[in-house]
Structure formats: C-alpha cells, structure tokens
Design a protein around this motif. Structure first.
Motif, PDB file in Angstrom:
ATOM      1  N   LYS A  44       0.833  -1.202   0.000  1.00 49.54           N
ATOM      2  CA  LYS A  44       0.000   0.000   0.000  1.00 49.54           C
ATOM      3  C   LYS A  44       0.866   1.249   0.000  1.00 49.54           C
ATOM      4  O   LYS A  44       0.599   2.215  -0.726  1.00 49.54           O
ATOM      5  CB  LYS A  44      -0.888   0.002   1.232  1.00 49.54           C
ATOM      6  CG  LYS A  44      -2.396  -0.132   1.055  1.00 49.54           C
ATOM      7  CD  LYS A  44      -2.917   0.336  -0.214  1.00 49.54           C
ATOM      8  CE  LYS A  44      -4.440   0.212  -0.211  1.00 49.54           C
ATOM      9  NZ  LYS A  44      -4.981   0.379  -1.521  1.00 49.54           N
ATOM     10  N   ALA A  45       1.910   1.245   0.849  1.00 46.55           N
ATOM     11  CA  ALA A  45       2.798   2.400   0.920  1.00 46.55           C
ATOM     12  C   ALA A  45       3.580   2.567  -0.383  1.00 46.55           C
ATOM     13  O   ALA A  45       3.743   3.690  -0.877  1.00 46.55           O
ATOM     14  CB  ALA A  45       3.761   2.246   2.095  1.00 46.55           C
ATOM     15  N   VAL A  46       4.044   1.477  -0.944  1.00 47.20           N
ATOM     16  CA  VAL A  46       4.786   1.559  -2.210  1.00 47.20           C
ATOM     17  C   VAL A  46       3.881   2.058  -3.331  1.00 47.20           C
ATOM     18  O   VAL A  46       4.281   2.900  -4.145  1.00 47.20           O
ATOM     19  CB  VAL A  46       5.405   0.189  -2.566  1.00 47.20           C
ATOM     20  CG1 VAL A  46       6.025   0.218  -3.962  1.00 47.20           C
ATOM     21  CG2 VAL A  46       6.466  -0.198  -1.535  1.00 47.20           C
ATOM     22  N   GLU A  47       2.647   1.579  -3.348  1.00 44.74           N
ATOM     23  CA  GLU A  47       1.687   2.050  -4.357  1.00 44.74           C
ATOM     24  C   GLU A  47       1.470   3.555  -4.235  1.00 44.74           C
ATOM     25  O   GLU A  47       1.461   4.278  -5.233  1.00 44.74           O
ATOM     26  CB  GLU A  47       0.363   1.311  -4.198  1.00 44.74           C
ATOM     27  CG  GLU A  47      -0.688   1.720  -5.214  1.00 44.74           C
ATOM     28  CD  GLU A  47      -2.011   0.996  -4.999  1.00 44.74           C
ATOM     29  OE1 GLU A  47      -2.861   1.066  -5.901  1.00 44.74           O
ATOM     30  OE2 GLU A  47      -2.193   0.377  -3.929  1.00 44.74           O
ATOM     31  N   GLY A  48       1.301   4.027  -2.988  1.00 48.89           N
ATOM     32  CA  GLY A  48       1.125   5.457  -2.787  1.00 48.89           C
ATOM     33  C   GLY A  48       2.341   6.243  -3.224  1.00 48.89           C
ATOM     34  O   GLY A  48       2.217   7.294  -3.861  1.00 48.89           O
ATOM     35  N   ALA A  49       3.519   5.750  -2.911  1.00 45.29           N
ATOM     36  CA  ALA A  49       4.758   6.440  -3.279  1.00 45.29           C
ATOM     37  C   ALA A  49       4.932   6.500  -4.792  1.00 45.29           C
ATOM     38  O   ALA A  49       5.382   7.515  -5.341  1.00 45.29           O
ATOM     39  CB  ALA A  49       5.948   5.749  -2.624  1.00 45.29           C
ATOM     40  N   LEU A  50       4.567   5.428  -5.467  1.00 53.09           N
ATOM     41  CA  LEU A  50       4.697   5.401  -6.925  1.00 53.09           C
ATOM     42  C   LEU A  50       3.740   6.379  -7.597  1.00 53.09           C
ATOM     43  O   LEU A  50       3.961   6.780  -8.747  1.00 53.09           O
ATOM     44  CB  LEU A  50       4.449   3.982  -7.455  1.00 53.09           C
ATOM     45  CG  LEU A  50       5.569   2.965  -7.205  1.00 53.09           C
ATOM     46  CD1 LEU A  50       5.112   1.552  -7.569  1.00 53.09           C
ATOM     47  CD2 LEU A  50       6.828   3.342  -7.995  1.00 53.09           C
ATOM     48  N   GLY A  51       2.703   6.783  -6.881  1.00 51.74           N
ATOM     49  CA  GLY A  51       1.756   7.740  -7.438  1.00 51.74           C
ATOM     50  C   GLY A  51       2.225   9.181  -7.365  1.00 51.74           C
ATOM     51  O   GLY A  51       1.560  10.077  -7.885  1.00 51.74           O
ATOM     52  N   VAL A  52       3.376   9.407  -6.720  1.00 45.80           N
ATOM     53  CA  VAL A  52       3.938  10.757  -6.608  1.00 45.80           C
ATOM     54  C   VAL A  52       5.198  10.821  -7.455  1.00 45.80           C
ATOM     55  O   VAL A  52       6.175  10.106  -7.192  1.00 45.80           O
ATOM     56  CB  VAL A  52       4.281  11.102  -5.141  1.00 45.80           C
ATOM     57  CG1 VAL A  52       4.834  12.513  -5.048  1.00 45.80           C
ATOM     58  CG2 VAL A  52       3.053  10.944  -4.254  1.00 45.80           C
ATOM     59  N   GLU A  53       5.177  11.658  -8.462  1.00 46.33           N
ATOM     60  CA  GLU A  53       6.311  11.733  -9.382  1.00 46.33           C
ATOM     61  C   GLU A  53       7.606  12.076  -8.640  1.00 46.33           C
ATOM     62  O   GLU A  53       7.673  13.029  -7.869  1.00 46.33           O
ATOM     63  CB  GLU A  53       6.052  12.789 -10.458  1.00 46.33           C
ATOM     64  CG  GLU A  53       7.133  12.841 -11.523  1.00 46.33           C
ATOM     65  CD  GLU A  53       6.811  13.826 -12.638  1.00 46.33           C
ATOM     66  OE1 GLU A  53       7.656  14.002 -13.535  1.00 46.33           O
ATOM     67  OE2 GLU A  53       5.718  14.425 -12.601  1.00 46.33           O
TER      68      GLU A  53
END
Length: 257
Positions: A36-45
């Motif tokens: 979940k955290a990695v998914e969120g981080a990948l959503g921020v350029e």
C-alpha cells in the motif's frame, strides 16, 4: 539472472540506518514499507528512488511493480529494511514529501499538536483525506511523519494529502488564522456542541487536536476561535484521538457541503 542482495550488503546497511529519525531528517529519505505504501509512493512523481523486493514479493506484487526497476534482496535483508513483524516483501526508498506551512490552505485543515502516537497520526491523515480535507499540519513534538508506523497507518494518504511540519504549534495556529480559517479546538470541556454547530462548522476551518494523554495546553487552546466538544451519551470518559478527529472532520465536511 539478477543478483540477490544479502543483509551484509554495504548499501543496504546504510539504508537500514533510516530506521532512525535523525538519519531520515539528515538525508531527507525514508522507507515506504509494504504494497500500500509503495503504491502510494509510486503515485507521486519523483518520490520513489529505489524499490527493494524479495523474489516472492516481486512475484506477489508483479502488477504493482510492472515497468519498475526492482532490486532483489533476500529474506533477511528484507527483514532489516521492514519494521513489520511479518514483512510483505516490498519496500521503497523515497524522498521526503512534506510541504511548506504556507502551502496548507482551506477549506478544511487539521493541526495535530504534540500527537505522539504514530498510529493516531497516520489515522488522522487518512481520515482527513477521506473527509476531503486540504491538508494536515504536524506541529510541536508530534511523531515523525516518516515513521514507518505513521506511513502504514495512513494507508497511502500520506502520499497524496499535503502534510506540513511545524515545530511551534502556535505558529501553525496563527498561520491558519492568517489564511482565513476559523480555528476550532476539539476538547471535551468545549462550550460549543459538535452536533449543534452547523453554522460554525460551515466556515473554512482548521481543527486543532491535542496530545492523546493531556489534550491541548491551556495557552494553545486559548488561541482557538471556539472550543468544541463531542457529546458522549454513554459512560465512556473520552474518545480516542483519531476517532475524535474523524467525527470532527466529517461534521465539517457535511456542513461545508
């Protein structure tokens, strides 16, 4: 075949130092632990600098990691990178995301003053995001935004809701007022009833939430425009901080809409 890094790898030893807040602050880097955290981080350029995964993790989260460069590590190395009892098998090295205090504007903001528990802080960020708030301010001696438990408790919201960090809670309150927000302090001894304050809640608002154990110091509460209490109809003495924040935020969201 890709090389699988072990816990003895010198670079991983350096990255493990990010478990300490002082090192995170110095390097302005942190670890996002779990899918979940990695998914969120990948959503921020530009947020993610490197992704580490075990072979099993890379397979389990293949869709999440598609088109990403992944560094494979063994189970012991992953255990050193993750603070979870049972690591999910994927961790991202990320840059800091907090924004300047001036970037936090209305119509709905939360100021957490001396909130020490990472689970509470992360849950407040998550609730603020769900209620459509425009930002959160972690003020005073609040827990580190980049504490792995804070990030995990936010369930991704820490990556797409603006969060500012301000050492002085009074500065945060004054900044909210200067931005045209009505500062409402949540306190069980408040004179305004949350369930009978729609006109007050409809204003652009900054909710001021205090420490889990001792609430808001009197001198800080005195800076609020109004002190609001949540009615308790049963025998409970009080509400958990994050529960109180959720009720206040949704009351404002309803009134503002």
């Amino acid at each position: 075949m890709s090389v699988i890094l072990s816990a003895a790898n010198a670079r991983l030893k350096e990255i493990r130092k990010l478990a300490r807040r002082a090192v995170r602050a110095e390097r302005r880097q942190f670890l996002a632990d779990g899918p979940k955290a990695v998914e969120g981080a990948l959503g921020v350029e530009g947020c993610v600098q490197e992704i580490f995964a075990t072979e099993a993790g890379a397979e389990t989260y293949a869709s999440l990691l598609a088109d990403q460069q992944v560094t494979l590590v063994d189970d012991r190395a992953m255990a050193g990178l993750s603070d979870s009892v049972t690591p999910a098998g994927v961790v991202a090295l990320c840059r800091f995301l907090d924004v300047p205090l001036a970037d936090i504007a209305g119509p709905l903001v939360v100021i957490c003053a001396d909130v020490r528990d990472p689970g509470n802080a992360g849950t407040v960020i998550r609730c603020a995001d769900a209620a459509g708030a425009s930002g959160v301010i972690l003020a005073g001696d609040s827990v580190d935004l980049y504490n792995p438990k804070t990030v995990r408790a936010s369930v991704g919201s820490a990556f797409h809701l603006p969060v500012a960090i301000e050492r002085d809670p009074l500065v945060a309150v004054k900044a909210a007022k200067a931005a045209g927000l009505t500062v409402l302090a949540a306190d069980m001894h408040g004179t305004a009833d949350l369930f009978a304050a729609d006109a007050l809640l409809a204003r652009p608002t900054a909710w001021l939430m205090g420490n889990e154990a001792w609430g808001l110091p009197p001198q800080l509460a005195a800076e609020a425009d109004e002190i609001v209490s949540i009615p308790i109809f049963g025998r409970a003495e009080s509400l958990n901080l994050s529960t109180a924040a959720a009720l206040c935020l949704y009351a404002s969201a309803r009134a503002q809409r």
